[in-house]
Enzyme design. Structure first.
Site, short mmCIF file in Angstrom:
data_model
loop_
_atom_site.label_atom_id
_atom_site.label_comp_id
_atom_site.label_asym_id
_atom_site.label_seq_id
_atom_site.Cartn_x
_atom_site.Cartn_y
_atom_site.Cartn_z
CG ASN A 9 -1.63 1.29 1.46
OD1 ASN A 9 -1.73 2.11 0.54
ND2 ASN A 9 -2.15 1.49 2.67
CE LYS A 11 0.41 3.23 4.85
NZ LYS A 11 0.59 3.31 6.28
CG HIS A 104 -5.30 2.24 5.45
ND1 HIS A 104 -4.69 3.18 6.27
CD2 HIS A 104 -4.39 1.25 5.27
CE1 HIS A 104 -3.47 2.76 6.56
NE2 HIS A 104 -3.27 1.59 5.97
CD GLU A 106 -2.15 5.64 6.88
OE1 GLU A 106 -2.20 5.67 5.63
OE2 GLU A 106 -1.25 5.03 7.49
CD GLU A 177 -3.06 -2.27 7.38
OE1 GLU A 177 -2.09 -2.66 6.74
OE2 GLU A 177 -3.55 -1.15 7.23
N GLY A 183 3.35 2.29 10.65
CA GLY A 183 4.35 3.34 10.45
C GLY A 183 5.14 3.68 11.70
CB SER A 223 5.94 -2.08 11.67
OG SER A 223 5.61 -0.74 12.00
N GLY A 244 3.18 -1.17 4.12
CA GLY A 244 3.27 0.25 3.79
C GLY A 244 4.69 0.61 3.39
N GLY A 245 5.43 1.21 4.32
CA GLY A 245 6.78 1.74 4.04
C GLY A 245 7.69 0.79 3.28
P1 13P Z 1 3.60 0.30 7.52
O1 13P Z 1 4.01 -1.02 6.91
O2 13P Z 1 4.38 1.47 6.97
O3 13P Z 1 3.57 0.24 9.00
O4 13P Z 1 2.08 0.57 7.04
C1 13P Z 1 1.13 -0.43 7.20
C2 13P Z 1 -0.09 -0.05 6.46
O5 13P Z 1 -0.78 0.87 6.83
C3 13P Z 1 -0.43 -0.82 5.25
O6 13P Z 1 -1.71 -0.54 4.81
#
Ligand code: 13P
Length: 261
Positions: A9, A11, A104, A106, A177, A183, A223, A244-245
């Site tokens: 993802n 973002k 999500h 966020e 999640e 993050g 993470s 994510g990252g």
């Molecule tokens: P991170 O892997 O950066 O923690 O993000 C997770 C996420 O929100 C995937 O949708």
């Protein structure tokens, strides 16, 4: 045996050019990995990228072998209309994408999306033939107050409300999640993640029947890195990861895919 689903993802990272460059390199690495291509062609593995709406077309263009599933990160539930700034399920479909992330954390916490809006979006995505990846997760304070299972049960049951059980099993992916692990570098332990994912499967069994619960794909996100993927993926009720990252660099995302096999 459920298929594995490894997804990135992005973002609000990667505009059209960066997305094209990433996908070109990524698709070529995937195509040159025998173990990954064999797992994909034997339906044991799906690899997906969820990209910003403005970058979807360039991702589709670069996905020459169609080995990667592509999806949007959000959508609105109406098909069209005066909803400035929104995109709809038919628009996502028109780009050639097949999946969409809904709810999500966020979206829930920064943009105040509610369970009922998540439900409308999931329903609208399914009606258009898109696969929604519905995200659920508790806040740190929920966990500290022993509310995790209640919060997750509400988000799951409200999110799939009114949807045909067979469609839940075949066409919805659920991603657990925990908000405190996104993050932050703090991963839920594999056992904690498994406990919640198992509770989601149990709830799906109660709501939709055991056969559906056995089929539904459940992911963990928060993470995820190359170093913790194998341990997370070894859990019985975790079928994949939403990253994510660590999905923003081709090499680390490739390592995550390799570690999941
Ligand atoms: P991170 O892997 O950066 O923690 O993000 C997770 C996420 O929100 C995937 O949708």
């Amino acid at each position: 045996m459920r298929r594995k689903f490894i997804a990135g993802n992005w973002k609000m990272f990667n505009g059209p050019k960066a997305s094209y460059d990433f996908m070109t390199k990524f698709v070529s690495l995937i195509s040159s990995s025998k173990v990954i291509t064999e797992s994909i062609s034997s339906s044991k593995l799906e690899v997906a990228i969820f990209a910003p709406a403005i970058s979807l077309e360039s991702c589709v263009r670069a996905n020459v072998s169609s080995s990667v599933i592509l999806g949007a990160e959000n959508m609105y539930w109406e098909k069209q209309g005066a909803f400035t700034g929104e995109i709809s399920a038919p628009m996502i479909k028109e780009t050639g994408c097949t999946h969409v992330i809904i709810g999500h954390s966020e979206r829930r916490h920064i943009f105040h999306e509610t369970d009922s809006e998540v439900n409308k979006k999931v329903t609208a995505a399914l009606a258009e033939g898109l696969t929604p990846v519905m995200c659920v997760g508790e806040l740190l304070q929920d966990r500290e107050n022993s509310k995790t299972f209640d919060v997750i049960a509400t988000q799951v049951s409200e999110g799939i409300k009114g949807i045909d059980p067979l469609s839940v099993a075949d066409n919805i992916i659920i991603a657990y999640e925990p908000v405190w692990a996104i993050g932050t570098g703090k991963t839920a332990s594999s056992e904690d993640a498994e406990e919640v994912c198992a509770s989601i499967r149990k709830l799906v069994a109660q709501l939709c029947g055991c056969a559906c619960a056995e089929k539904i794909i459940i992911l963990y996100g928060g993470s995820v890195k190359p170093e913790n993927t194998a341990s997370i993926m070894s859990q019985a009720n975790i079928d994949g990861v939403l990253v994510g990252g660590a999905s923003l660099k081709v090499d680390s995302f490739m390592s995550i895919i390799e570690s999941s096999l």
